[in-house]
Design a protein around this motif. Structure first.
Motif, PDB file in Angstrom:
ATOM      1  N   SER A   1     -75.426  96.251 -26.152  1.00 27.83           N
ATOM      2  CA  SER A   1     -74.717  96.245 -27.431  1.00 27.83           C
ATOM      3  C   SER A   1     -74.384  97.668 -27.879  1.00 27.83           C
ATOM      4  O   SER A   1     -73.310  97.912 -28.441  1.00 27.83           O
ATOM      5  CB  SER A   1     -75.537  95.526 -28.499  1.00 27.83           C
ATOM      6  OG  SER A   1     -76.717  96.237 -28.796  1.00 27.83           O
TER       7      SER A   1
ATOM      8  N   GLN B   1     -71.455  98.682 -25.786  1.00 26.69           N
ATOM      9  CA  GLN B   1     -70.250  97.987 -26.265  1.00 26.69           C
ATOM     10  C   GLN B   1     -69.710  98.629 -27.539  1.00 26.69           C
ATOM     11  O   GLN B   1     -68.514  98.836 -27.678  1.00 26.69           O
ATOM     12  CB  GLN B   1     -70.562  96.507 -26.525  1.00 26.69           C
ATOM     13  CG  GLN B   1     -69.388  95.696 -27.024  1.00 26.69           C
ATOM     14  CD  GLN B   1     -68.325  95.509 -25.963  1.00 26.69           C
ATOM     15  OE1 GLN B   1     -68.631  95.427 -24.792  1.00 26.69           O
ATOM     16  NE2 GLN B   1     -67.074  95.462 -26.373  1.00 26.69           N
ATOM     17  N   SER B   2     -70.615  98.969 -28.453  1.00 27.03           N
ATOM     18  CA  SER B   2     -70.154  99.585 -29.697  1.00 27.03           C
ATOM     19  C   SER B   2     -69.559 100.970 -29.441  1.00 27.03           C
ATOM     20  O   SER B   2     -68.549 101.341 -30.045  1.00 27.03           O
ATOM     21  CB  SER B   2     -71.295  99.667 -30.709  1.00 27.03           C
ATOM     22  OG  SER B   2     -72.294 100.554 -30.265  1.00 27.03           O
ATOM     23  N   SER B   3     -70.152 101.751 -28.525  1.00 24.60           N
ATOM     24  CA  SER B   3     -69.590 103.067 -28.236  1.00 24.60           C
ATOM     25  C   SER B   3     -68.239 102.940 -27.534  1.00 24.60           C
ATOM     26  O   SER B   3     -67.306 103.700 -27.826  1.00 24.60           O
ATOM     27  CB  SER B   3     -70.550 103.901 -27.398  1.00 24.60           C
ATOM     28  OG  SER B   3     -70.663 103.373 -26.091  1.00 24.60           O
ATOM     29  N   VAL B   4     -68.098 101.968 -26.657  1.00 26.57           N
ATOM     30  CA  VAL B   4     -66.808 101.742 -25.995  1.00 26.57           C
ATOM     31  C   VAL B   4     -65.776 101.297 -27.018  1.00 26.57           C
ATOM     32  O   VAL B   4     -64.633 101.774 -27.013  1.00 26.57           O
ATOM     33  CB  VAL B   4     -66.953 100.707 -24.852  1.00 26.57           C
ATOM     34  CG1 VAL B   4     -65.602 100.223 -24.371  1.00 26.57           C
ATOM     35  CG2 VAL B   4     -67.735 101.309 -23.690  1.00 26.57           C
ATOM     36  N   ASP B   5     -66.160 100.396 -27.921  1.00 26.31           N
ATOM     37  CA  ASP B   5     -65.237  99.938 -28.961  1.00 26.31           C
ATOM     38  C   ASP B   5     -64.804 101.093 -29.854  1.00 26.31           C
ATOM     39  O   ASP B   5     -63.626 101.213 -30.208  1.00 26.31           O
ATOM     40  CB  ASP B   5     -65.876  98.838 -29.810  1.00 26.31           C
ATOM     41  CG  ASP B   5     -65.970  97.515 -29.066  1.00 26.31           C
ATOM     42  OD1 ASP B   5     -65.278  97.356 -28.032  1.00 26.31           O
ATOM     43  OD2 ASP B   5     -66.753  96.646 -29.522  1.00 26.31           O
ATOM     44  N   THR B   6     -65.736 101.968 -30.214  1.00 23.45           N
ATOM     45  CA  THR B   6     -65.412 103.115 -31.057  1.00 23.45           C
ATOM     46  C   THR B   6     -64.416 104.034 -30.354  1.00 23.45           C
ATOM     47  O   THR B   6     -63.409 104.445 -30.950  1.00 23.45           O
ATOM     48  CB  THR B   6     -66.691 103.890 -31.402  1.00 23.45           C
ATOM     49  OG1 THR B   6     -67.609 103.017 -32.051  1.00 23.45           O
ATOM     50  CG2 THR B   6     -66.398 105.077 -32.292  1.00 23.45           C
ATOM     51  N   GLU B   7     -64.691 104.347 -29.115  1.00 26.12           N
ATOM     52  CA  GLU B   7     -63.787 105.218 -28.357  1.00 26.12           C
ATOM     53  C   GLU B   7     -62.425 104.559 -28.154  1.00 26.12           C
ATOM     54  O   GLU B   7     -61.388 105.215 -28.235  1.00 26.12           O
ATOM     55  CB  GLU B   7     -64.399 105.585 -27.002  1.00 26.12           C
ATOM     56  CG  GLU B   7     -65.521 106.583 -27.086  1.00 26.12           C
ATOM     57  CD  GLU B   7     -65.065 107.921 -27.629  1.00 26.12           C
ATOM     58  OE1 GLU B   7     -63.964 108.394 -27.257  1.00 26.12           O
ATOM     59  OE2 GLU B   7     -65.803 108.496 -28.442  1.00 26.12           O
ATOM     60  N   LEU B   8     -62.435 103.248 -27.907  1.00 25.22           N
ATOM     61  CA  LEU B   8     -61.176 102.527 -27.719  1.00 25.22           C
ATOM     62  C   LEU B   8     -60.337 102.537 -28.997  1.00 25.22           C
ATOM     63  O   LEU B   8     -59.123 102.772 -28.956  1.00 25.22           O
ATOM     64  CB  LEU B   8     -61.459 101.091 -27.273  1.00 25.22           C
ATOM     65  CG  LEU B   8     -60.273 100.246 -26.860  1.00 25.22           C
ATOM     66  CD1 LEU B   8     -59.591 100.854 -25.656  1.00 25.22           C
ATOM     67  CD2 LEU B   8     -60.723  98.836 -26.562  1.00 25.22           C
ATOM     68  N   ASN B   9     -60.977 102.302 -30.130  1.00 24.38           N
ATOM     69  CA  ASN B   9     -60.265 102.339 -31.408  1.00 24.38           C
ATOM     70  C   ASN B   9     -59.733 103.740 -31.706  1.00 24.38           C
ATOM     71  O   ASN B   9     -58.607 103.901 -32.191  1.00 24.38           O
ATOM     72  CB  ASN B   9     -61.170 101.866 -32.542  1.00 24.38           C
ATOM     73  CG  ASN B   9     -61.460 100.382 -32.458  1.00 24.38           C
ATOM     74  OD1 ASN B   9     -60.686  99.625 -31.877  1.00 24.38           O
ATOM     75  ND2 ASN B   9     -62.570  99.965 -33.033  1.00 24.38           N
TER      76      ASN B   9
END
Length: 105
Positions: free
Chosen positions: A71, A74-82
């Protein structure tokens, strides 16, 4: 299990032969052997159950730590993706990046 030597077993056998008698001694010895076997099986079953519970608890802890790590990833990937998507949208709109706006020319 018990620290009983051969001489002590011999004394116990002689006393049992005198007290129980030669006719009933084989039947009593067989019954005691069956009971001892059942006791050993019961103890080994309890040990196996305890070991299984300990292993299950360790697996649960490992699963929880893996889920937490997943998790966080996932949150770090989501942050970088955003962040990347926002930068791309700004670049597509022709606006300079927020870092470029702050730099003096």
């Amino acid at each position: 299990m018990f620290d009983i030597g051969f001489s002590e077993l011999l004394v116990i056998g002689v006393v049992a032969l005198i007290v129980i008698g030669p006719e009933r001694l084989p039947r009593v010895a067989r019954t005691i052997g069956h009971l001892a076997g059942r006791l050993q099986r019961y103890v080994s079953d309890v040990k196996a159950d305890i070991n299984r519970e300990i292993e299950l608890e360790e697996l649960r802890k490992m699963r929880d730590s893996m889920q937490k790590a997943a998790s966080e990833m996932q949150s770090s990937v989501d942050t970088e993706l955003n962040k990347t998507a926002a930068d791309l949208n700004q670049a597509a709109a022709g606006e300079p990046k927020a870092e470029e706006q702050k730099k003096p020319a």
